[in-house]
Scaffold this motif. Structure first.
Motif, short mmCIF file in Angstrom:
data_model
loop_
_atom_site.label_atom_id
_atom_site.label_comp_id
_atom_site.label_asym_id
_atom_site.label_seq_id
_atom_site.Cartn_x
_atom_site.Cartn_y
_atom_site.Cartn_z
N ASP A 1 0.82 -1.20 0.00
CA ASP A 1 0.00 0.00 0.00
C ASP A 1 0.86 1.26 0.00
O ASP A 1 0.42 2.30 -0.46
N GLU A 2 2.09 1.12 0.53
CA GLU A 2 2.91 2.32 0.72
C GLU A 2 4.38 1.94 0.85
O GLU A 2 4.72 0.98 1.52
N VAL A 3 5.25 2.75 0.21
CA VAL A 3 6.68 2.65 0.45
C VAL A 3 6.97 3.58 1.62
O VAL A 3 6.76 4.79 1.52
N LEU A 4 7.44 3.00 2.72
CA LEU A 4 7.64 3.79 3.93
C LEU A 4 9.01 4.47 3.97
O LEU A 4 9.13 5.62 4.37
N ALA A 5 10.05 3.72 3.57
CA ALA A 5 11.41 4.28 3.64
C ALA A 5 12.38 3.37 2.90
O ALA A 5 12.10 2.19 2.64
N PHE A 6 13.53 3.96 2.57
CA PHE A 6 14.69 3.21 2.08
C PHE A 6 15.84 3.47 3.03
O PHE A 6 15.95 4.55 3.61
N GLU A 7 16.69 2.46 3.15
CA GLU A 7 17.90 2.58 3.95
C GLU A 7 19.04 2.07 3.10
O GLU A 7 18.94 1.00 2.49
N ARG A 8 20.13 2.84 3.04
CA ARG A 8 21.27 2.38 2.23
C ARG A 8 21.87 1.15 2.85
O ARG A 8 22.04 1.07 4.06
N GLY A 9 22.16 0.18 2.02
CA GLY A 9 22.77 -1.06 2.49
C GLY A 9 22.18 -2.25 1.77
O GLY A 9 21.13 -2.16 1.13
N GLY A 10 22.86 -3.37 1.91
CA GLY A 10 22.45 -4.58 1.23
C GLY A 10 21.99 -5.65 2.20
O GLY A 10 21.37 -5.37 3.22
N ARG A 11 22.34 -6.90 1.87
CA ARG A 11 21.89 -8.05 2.66
C ARG A 11 22.31 -7.98 4.13
O ARG A 11 21.54 -8.36 5.01
N ALA A 12 23.52 -7.50 4.39
CA ALA A 12 23.99 -7.46 5.79
C ALA A 12 23.10 -6.53 6.63
O ALA A 12 22.74 -6.87 7.76
N VAL A 13 22.74 -5.37 6.08
CA VAL A 13 21.87 -4.45 6.81
C VAL A 13 20.47 -5.06 6.95
O VAL A 13 19.86 -5.01 8.02
N GLU A 14 19.99 -5.66 5.87
CA GLU A 14 18.68 -6.31 5.92
C GLU A 14 18.65 -7.38 7.02
O GLU A 14 17.71 -7.44 7.83
N GLN A 15 19.68 -8.21 7.08
CA GLN A 15 19.72 -9.27 8.09
C GLN A 15 19.77 -8.69 9.50
O GLN A 15 19.13 -9.22 10.41
N ARG A 16 20.51 -7.60 9.69
CA ARG A 16 20.54 -6.94 11.00
C ARG A 16 19.15 -6.47 11.40
O ARG A 16 18.75 -6.58 12.56
N ARG A 17 18.40 -5.91 10.45
CA ARG A 17 17.05 -5.44 10.75
C ARG A 17 16.13 -6.63 11.06
O ARG A 17 15.28 -6.54 11.96
N HIS A 18 16.30 -7.75 10.35
CA HIS A 18 15.48 -8.92 10.63
C HIS A 18 15.73 -9.42 12.04
O HIS A 18 14.79 -9.79 12.76
N VAL A 19 16.99 -9.42 12.46
CA VAL A 19 17.33 -9.83 13.83
C VAL A 19 16.81 -8.80 14.84
O VAL A 19 16.23 -9.16 15.87
N GLN A 20 17.00 -7.53 14.53
CA GLN A 20 16.58 -6.46 15.44
C GLN A 20 15.09 -6.52 15.75
O GLN A 20 14.67 -6.27 16.88
N PHE A 21 14.28 -6.86 14.75
CA PHE A 21 12.83 -6.86 14.92
C PHE A 21 12.24 -8.27 14.90
O PHE A 21 11.05 -8.46 14.67
N ALA A 22 13.07 -9.28 15.17
CA ALA A 22 12.68 -10.69 15.06
C ALA A 22 11.46 -11.05 15.91
O ALA A 22 10.67 -11.92 15.52
N ALA A 23 11.29 -10.43 17.03
CA ALA A 23 10.17 -10.77 17.92
C ALA A 23 8.81 -10.52 17.26
O ALA A 23 7.80 -11.10 17.67
N HIS A 24 8.79 -9.70 16.21
CA HIS A 24 7.53 -9.34 15.56
C HIS A 24 7.45 -9.88 14.11
O HIS A 24 6.57 -9.48 13.36
#
Length: 186
Positions: A118-141
């Motif tokens: 429905d909406e593009v909320l944001a972009f963050e510079r970075g590739g798979r390593a940053v994506e994986q960090r975010r997945h771990v950071q918000f893993a509880a949800h």
């Protein structure tokens, strides 16, 4: 107090010096000194139009012309359309109903065209390593086995930080790409 400049005809300038002036010069001579220095160091100001290379609105004006303050692209030069677009990896945050997807792509337009959102909320510079960090950071949800997350305060705060001062995530992405073009062709 009067200006300390001696004019070409040998007499002293009799214009008053403004209280608090950094030098014993009248306003007219201070402005002349400023213009003299600005020829060498430039004057930062709004560009006549956005930079073609990175989209920035801030430039430095020299007697020889304008330069973008962000990427130093010379205003008036046209980026070469035959150049390959550089790879700019981004982590994207999209919302679909009450879920947020955190993914990555080097071509977000193509990638997001294939995803329901429905909406593009944001972009963050970075590739798979940053994506994986975010997945771990918000893993509880995270919804098991997916890159989709339930909406929650910590994730919304992170997205708010990424989008602070950014009116349109696509313009921000394009600015990153064009900056890479400008930097590699200089």
């Amino acid at each position: 107090m009067t200006c300390g400049i001696i004019l070409a005809d040998g007499r002293a300038c009799d214009e008053p010096v403004e209280a608090g002036a950094p030098l014993n010069l009248c306003t007219g001579h201070l402005l002349e000194a400023h213009d003299w220095v600005a020829r060498a160091v430039g004057t930062t100001d709004l560009l006549p139009s956005p930079c073609l290379a990175c989209g920035s609105r801030i430039g430095v004006r020299y007697p020889s012309g304008w330069v973008c303050a962000e990427c130093e692209w010379r205003v008036g030069e046209v980026p070469d359309d035959e150049l390959d677009r550089p790879r700019v990896e981004v982590v994207y945050y999209i919302r679909y109903r009450d879920q947020i997807k955190i993914g990555t792509s080097v071509n977000p337009r193509l990638r997001l065209a294939s995803l329901p959102h429905d909406e593009v909320l944001a972009f963050e510079r970075g590739g798979r390593a940053v994506e994986q960090r975010r997945h771990v950071q918000f893993a509880a949800h995270r919804f098991a086995g997916t890159e989709w997350f339930a909406v929650h305060d910590a994730l919304l705060e992170h997205i708010a930080e990424l989008s602070a001062g950014v009116d349109d995530p696509w313009r921000e992405y394009e600015r990153w790409v064009l900056r890479r073009v400008a930097l590699r062709t200089s």
